[in-house]
Design an enzyme around this catalytic site. Sequence first.
Site, PDB file in Angstrom:
ATOM      1  N   ARG A  25       1.080  -1.207   0.012  1.00 25.40           N
ATOM      2  CA  ARG A  25       0.059   0.194  -0.480  1.00 25.40           C
ATOM      3  C   ARG A  25       1.257   1.363   0.034  1.00 25.40           C
ATOM      4  NH1 ARG A  25      -5.254  -0.994   1.713  1.00 25.40           N
ATOM      5  NH2 ARG A  25      -5.557   0.748   0.613  1.00 25.40           N
ATOM      6  N   ARG A  29      -2.236   6.905   1.177  1.00 31.25           N
ATOM      7  CA  ARG A  29      -2.798   6.869   1.813  1.00 31.25           C
ATOM      8  C   ARG A  29      -1.629   8.210   3.345  1.00 31.25           C
ATOM      9  NH1 ARG A  29      -3.514   0.793   4.847  1.00 31.25           N
ATOM     10  NH2 ARG A  29      -5.114   0.530   3.810  1.00 31.25           N
ATOM     11  N   ARG A  38      -6.038  13.105  -4.123  1.00 27.49           N
ATOM     12  CA  ARG A  38      -7.492  12.866  -3.480  1.00 27.49           C
ATOM     13  C   ARG A  38      -8.533  13.881  -2.654  1.00 27.49           C
ATOM     14  NH1 ARG A  38      -9.004  10.677   2.291  1.00 27.49           N
ATOM     15  NH2 ARG A  38      -9.602   9.082   2.004  1.00 27.49           N
ATOM     16  N   ASP A  74      -7.915  -1.628  -7.390  1.00 27.81           N
ATOM     17  CA  ASP A  74      -7.582  -1.482  -5.877  1.00 27.81           C
ATOM     18  C   ASP A  74      -8.199  -2.665  -6.348  1.00 27.81           C
ATOM     19  OD1 ASP A  74      -8.865  -1.236  -3.189  1.00 27.81           O
ATOM     20  OD2 ASP A  74     -10.668  -2.151  -3.713  1.00 27.81           O
ATOM     21  N   TYR A 151     -15.842  -9.193   0.630  1.00 26.58           N
ATOM     22  CA  TYR A 151     -16.956  -7.930   0.073  1.00 26.58           C
ATOM     23  C   TYR A 151     -18.196  -8.528  -0.619  1.00 26.58           C
ATOM     24  CZ  TYR A 151     -12.378  -6.079   1.780  1.00 26.58           C
ATOM     25  OH  TYR A 151     -11.577  -5.354   2.573  1.00 26.58           O
TER      26      TYR A 151
HETATM   27  O1  1CP Z   1      -0.018   1.223  -3.297  1.00 24.69           O
HETATM   28  C1  1CP Z   1      -1.012   1.181  -2.868  1.00 24.69           C
HETATM   29  O2  1CP Z   1      -2.249   1.467  -2.124  1.00 24.69           O
HETATM   30  C2  1CP Z   1      -1.823   0.887  -4.038  1.00 24.69           C
HETATM   31  C3  1CP Z   1      -2.916   0.738  -4.119  1.00 24.69           C
HETATM   32  C4  1CP Z   1      -3.889  -0.310  -3.666  1.00 24.69           C
HETATM   33  C5  1CP Z   1      -4.434  -2.221  -3.526  1.00 24.69           C
HETATM   34  C6  1CP Z   1      -2.592  -2.406  -3.525  1.00 24.69           C
HETATM   35  C7  1CP Z   1      -5.149   0.129  -3.521  1.00 24.69           C
HETATM   36  C8  1CP Z   1      -5.920   1.952  -2.953  1.00 24.69           C
HETATM   37  N1  1CP Z   1      -5.894  -0.961  -2.618  1.00 24.69           N
HETATM   38  C9  1CP Z   1      -5.443  -1.796  -2.657  1.00 24.69           C
HETATM   39  C10 1CP Z   1      -5.363  -3.451  -2.483  1.00 24.69           C
HETATM   40  C11 1CP Z   1      -6.533  -3.457  -1.247  1.00 24.69           C
HETATM   41  N2  1CP Z   1      -7.900  -3.146  -1.298  1.00 24.69           N
HETATM   42  C12 1CP Z   1      -6.780  -4.870  -0.351  1.00 24.69           C
HETATM   43  C13 1CP Z   1      -5.872  -5.945   0.110  1.00 24.69           C
HETATM   44  C14 1CP Z   1      -5.013  -5.539   1.025  1.00 24.69           C
HETATM   45  C15 1CP Z   1      -4.613  -4.911   1.706  1.00 24.69           C
HETATM   46  O3  1CP Z   1      -4.550  -6.448   2.545  1.00 24.69           O
HETATM   47  O4  1CP Z   1      -4.471  -3.840   2.703  1.00 24.69           O
HETATM   48  C16 1CP Z   1      -8.357  -4.634   0.273  1.00 24.69           C
HETATM   49  C17 1CP Z   1      -8.309  -5.491   1.160  1.00 24.69           C
HETATM   50  C18 1CP Z   1      -8.761  -3.545  -0.635  1.00 24.69           C
HETATM   51  C19 1CP Z   1     -10.001  -3.198  -0.163  1.00 24.69           C
HETATM   52  C20 1CP Z   1     -10.253  -2.041   0.518  1.00 24.69           C
HETATM   53  N3  1CP Z   1     -10.562  -0.292  -0.570  1.00 24.69           N
HETATM   54  C21 1CP Z   1     -10.290  -1.597   1.901  1.00 24.69           C
HETATM   55  C22 1CP Z   1      -9.973  -2.304   2.824  1.00 24.69           C
HETATM   56  C23 1CP Z   1     -11.579  -1.851   3.490  1.00 24.69           C
HETATM   57  C24 1CP Z   1     -11.743  -2.933   4.645  1.00 24.69           C
HETATM   58  O5  1CP Z   1     -12.355  -4.469   4.615  1.00 24.69           O
HETATM   59  O6  1CP Z   1     -11.187  -3.021   5.843  1.00 24.69           O
HETATM   60  C25 1CP Z   1     -10.419   0.273   1.697  1.00 24.69           C
HETATM   61  C26 1CP Z   1     -10.295   1.296   2.714  1.00 24.69           C
HETATM   62  C27 1CP Z   1     -10.261   0.393   0.184  1.00 24.69           C
HETATM   63  C28 1CP Z   1     -10.146   1.734  -0.983  1.00 24.69           C
HETATM   64  C29 1CP Z   1      -8.514   2.196  -1.360  1.00 24.69           C
HETATM   65  N4  1CP Z   1      -7.868   1.555  -2.061  1.00 24.69           N
HETATM   66  C30 1CP Z   1      -6.662   1.737  -2.501  1.00 24.69           C
HETATM   67  C31 1CP Z   1      -6.882   3.054  -1.208  1.00 24.69           C
HETATM   68  C32 1CP Z   1      -5.278   4.608  -1.397  1.00 24.69           C
HETATM   69  C33 1CP Z   1      -7.823   2.956  -1.042  1.00 24.69           C
HETATM   70  C34 1CP Z   1      -8.120   4.768   0.232  1.00 24.69           C
HETATM   71  C35 1CP Z   1      -9.720   4.975  -0.068  1.00 24.69           C
HETATM   72  C36 1CP Z   1      -9.247   6.852  -1.107  1.00 24.69           C
HETATM   73  O7  1CP Z   1      -8.526   6.571  -1.012  1.00 24.69           O
HETATM   74  O8  1CP Z   1     -10.071   7.054  -1.151  1.00 24.69           O
END
Ligand code: 1CP
Length: 341
Positions: A25, A29, A38, A74, A151
């Site tokens: 990630r 963030r 964002r 994502d 999900y």
């Molecule tokens: O490095 C990076 O951040 C690259 C992009 C990336 C990746 C690899 C994002 C962007 N999401 C993911 C993978 C992802 N998404 C996973 C697997 C990795 C992990 O376990 O962390 C999972 C479970 C998700 C699902 C997801 N998408 C969540 C988690 C929700 C939960 O159940 O806790 C969330 C909050 C998102 C939204 C999201 N995806 C990515 C970002 C930067 C965000 C935040 C929202 C935003 O920026 O507006």
Amino acid sequence: MLKNDLFLRALNGETVKRPPVWLMRQAGRYLPEFMAIREKYDFFTRCQTPELASEITVQPIRRYGMDAAILFSDILVIPQAMNIEVEMKPNFGPWLPNPIRSQQDVDNTIVPNIHETLGYVMDAIKMTKEKLNDEIPLIGFAGSPWTILCYAVQGQGSKNFDKAKGFCFTKPKAAHEMLQKITDTTILYLKEKVKAGCDVVQIFDSWGGMLSPTDYQEFSWKYIDQIVEALADDAKVIVFAKGCWYALNEMSKSRASALGVDWTCSARNARYLSGGNITLQGNFDPSRLLSPPEDIKRMVTQMIREFGKDRYVVNLGHGILPNIPLENVSAFIDAVKEHND
Ligand code: 1CP
């Protein structure tokens, strides 16, 4: 030819001067330059606009110089492409208004045409490769079928994914059909990502650890293994299954190039369980990046000694947290780059 191929060499099991480093990630963030983007664009606009996705992908590289980039996207673009509506609600997370709860719901999902539904990801990969200019490898990723089903059935994030587990245990036929459809879609998707330019792919089984070791084999590993088999001739495949130390032995017998380890499993135990020959990736506690920089540096050095510098990729044990001070990330990366045992 890549100018810095340390990551690929570690995945090949070659002897290296120091292990490569990247952070799960890492794109997004915690970075101020990400927060600026964002504020202007909603989540799926960022994913679907190649200029934005590629820019966010290279932001951490410019700042810290990791040894690999991971495409900003994502895991939930897959259910979206399969005809399941997915929203990303600010300050809430994923929201799927029509979750999968019945055989009929499973029948209504599709194994999509990847170019029609996810062509924007391939465009983002091509644009990112241009920006990376052959400096470092690019990682593409997907969720594991089980984690996507979590999900798709639960409809949102959860502490225990009780509805997803209940669906598997009460409607196993529908659940397996759903898992197979996600698997088929993921294989097509990852193959296209490799064709578009990804050097390595990682499968995130973020919620694998919700399952018992026996259920893990039936509802998660069986499907991940199909993906690994289908991709192994095309690219290096990394499997990160959080909370699944109990499956490391089984996983080490697959065609995966590396296995992720979370911070609840010691390096010694992970090496023992995985048989000692496969590359391991991990496993710094993400919260430990809150420690003062000098503590982080000391702990990183210790972690490299415990895993050994070869067949090892330095990483966190799960994704980076949003509240990590920027200089602490520097301390983590620099400690790896300065390592010379
Ligand atoms: O490095 C990076 O951040 C690259 C992009 C990336 C990746 C690899 C994002 C962007 N999401 C993911 C993978 C992802 N998404 C996973 C697997 C990795 C992990 O376990 O962390 C999972 C479970 C998700 C699902 C997801 N998408 C969540 C988690 C929700 C939960 O159940 O806790 C969330 C909050 C998102 C939204 C999201 N995806 C990515 C970002 C930067 C965000 C935040 C929202 C935003 O920026 O507006």
